[in-house]
Design an enzyme around this catalytic site. Sequence first.
Site, short mmCIF file in Angstrom:
data_model
loop_
_atom_site.label_atom_id
_atom_site.label_comp_id
_atom_site.label_asym_id
_atom_site.label_seq_id
_atom_site.Cartn_x
_atom_site.Cartn_y
_atom_site.Cartn_z
N ASP A 90 0.94 -0.92 -0.07
CA ASP A 90 -0.06 0.07 0.01
C ASP A 90 0.77 1.21 -0.08
O ASP A 90 0.43 2.19 -0.65
CB ASP A 90 -0.98 -0.07 1.29
CG ASP A 90 -2.22 -0.48 0.79
OD1 ASP A 90 -2.69 -0.26 -0.35
OD2 ASP A 90 -3.00 -0.83 1.64
N GLU A 120 -5.33 5.33 -0.15
CA GLU A 120 -4.15 4.41 0.15
C GLU A 120 -3.41 4.99 1.24
O GLU A 120 -2.64 4.01 1.95
CB GLU A 120 -3.20 4.22 -1.42
CG GLU A 120 -3.99 3.63 -2.49
CD GLU A 120 -4.23 2.07 -2.20
OE1 GLU A 120 -4.14 1.65 -1.21
OE2 GLU A 120 -4.69 1.66 -3.36
N HIS A 123 -5.06 3.52 4.26
CA HIS A 123 -4.55 1.95 4.31
C HIS A 123 -3.18 1.94 5.17
O HIS A 123 -3.17 1.10 5.99
CB HIS A 123 -4.69 1.31 3.19
CG HIS A 123 -5.98 1.53 2.31
ND1 HIS A 123 -6.04 0.87 1.27
CD2 HIS A 123 -7.21 1.66 2.77
CE1 HIS A 123 -7.24 1.13 0.68
NE2 HIS A 123 -7.94 1.64 1.79
N TYR A 127 -2.45 0.25 9.07
CA TYR A 127 -1.43 -0.72 9.37
C TYR A 127 -0.69 -0.43 10.59
O TYR A 127 -0.19 -1.21 11.54
CB TYR A 127 -0.56 -1.33 8.25
CG TYR A 127 -1.27 -1.82 6.94
CD1 TYR A 127 -2.34 -2.64 7.14
CD2 TYR A 127 -0.99 -1.20 5.83
CE1 TYR A 127 -3.05 -2.89 6.05
CE2 TYR A 127 -1.75 -1.48 4.78
CZ TYR A 127 -2.74 -2.39 4.86
OH TYR A 127 -3.51 -2.72 3.88
N GLU A 187 -4.04 -4.70 -6.59
CA GLU A 187 -5.41 -4.25 -5.94
C GLU A 187 -6.11 -5.38 -5.90
O GLU A 187 -7.33 -5.57 -5.17
CB GLU A 187 -6.18 -2.98 -6.77
CG GLU A 187 -5.41 -1.88 -6.91
CD GLU A 187 -5.36 -0.74 -5.72
OE1 GLU A 187 -5.96 -1.51 -4.58
OE2 GLU A 187 -5.11 0.20 -5.77
N GLU A 221 -10.18 -1.59 -2.04
CA GLU A 221 -9.38 -2.07 -2.97
C GLU A 221 -10.42 -2.72 -4.18
O GLU A 221 -9.80 -2.72 -5.41
CB GLU A 221 -8.59 -3.19 -2.52
CG GLU A 221 -7.67 -2.76 -1.49
CD GLU A 221 -6.50 -1.76 -1.63
OE1 GLU A 221 -6.68 -1.11 -2.78
OE2 GLU A 221 -5.54 -1.52 -0.94
N HIS A 224 -10.91 0.29 -6.33
CA HIS A 224 -9.79 0.82 -6.99
C HIS A 224 -9.49 -0.22 -8.21
O HIS A 224 -9.08 0.23 -9.53
CB HIS A 224 -8.39 0.86 -5.91
CG HIS A 224 -8.58 1.48 -4.93
ND1 HIS A 224 -7.70 1.73 -3.90
CD2 HIS A 224 -9.53 2.58 -4.46
CE1 HIS A 224 -8.07 2.65 -3.21
NE2 HIS A 224 -9.19 2.92 -3.40
#
Length: 347
Positions: A90, A120, A123, A127, A187, A221, A224
């Site tokens: 990502d 993104e 995302h 994490y 993706e 995703e 996307h």
Amino acid sequence: MSVALLKKAKTMEPRFPNKSTKVFGGESSGILNWNDIKYPHWYKMYKRLVGNYWQADEINMSADVKQFPMLTQSEQDAYLKIIGLLSTLDAPQTRTALLISLYATDPSVQSIMAVIAQQEAVHNESYSYVLSSVVSLKEQNEAFQLGRKDPVLLKRNKRLIAGYNQFVEEPSIENIVKTLVYTALLEGLFFYSGFAFFYNLARDNKMVGTSTMISYINRDELEHGRFISELFRATLAEYPELNTESMMEWVYQEFRTSVELEMEWSTYVLAEVEGIDLEQMQGYIKYRANKMLRLLGLSEIYPEQVENPMKWIRAYVDNIDGTKTDFFEQKSRQYTKTSDLNGFDDL
């Protein structure tokens, strides 16, 4: 033979029409009127993307904080390795989306890629957020080093990295088309064995906060991948000289290679995880490849895998075919805002 490189799109050029003549290498004033764009249905895609807005730190991780130490060692190891993988994939996507937009002469593409780039970035932040919830800073940093050091992960990402960097060095229309293929693979295929791991935990009511966040990423995703596939098809329609048998065979070969690499990675990271059938996982990876090829307007290469062998996954994420799922029911049940980072006020 020299490669004809595209120039970055001009920010404003009043001599050109508002409706772009091409998505890349065309003419456009730079003024975006959503009621006067070359591909009108892309406005619906834009609206779906912006409608998916969410923030990582609104997801309640308090239960996951308590549960992580109770996972088996294999589950903990897979959790950290897969978060490391997802962050590796990502992080470059934010930059790649922005790079694609710089060469897009269609302002609707520029706007859609801007939204994708923002998502993104969220995302990747997520994490860091989930790892900060469940492990020490030292373990967080080690997980984020995997993309640079783990030999299986390096092998798996090698072609993608080379393709993306080739686009940076030589922004030709051919390299943009190839970058769109690599992006569709990323993706639509590369994330999915990792996503399945978190959904498998959620089936046993483990790490449900993490699973909920993953389902939001998964939903993004899917959108996307849908748009990137449409952009690929539109670009080939505008540049028919690239729509050749050799280019299509290149696409098929990249998919075959990527499937093999993804199956190798999933076996490496999931072999010791209870509840995941590796043979089913390999079928699921091939199923995802078929699905992305159809979106790209191409034929399936795994005729034995037209059905999803892991149908239970549908309970955790929106389905790109429009299959009804309980995603929004899950959202109301699990998407609980917290008053502080990581939900520590709820401990």
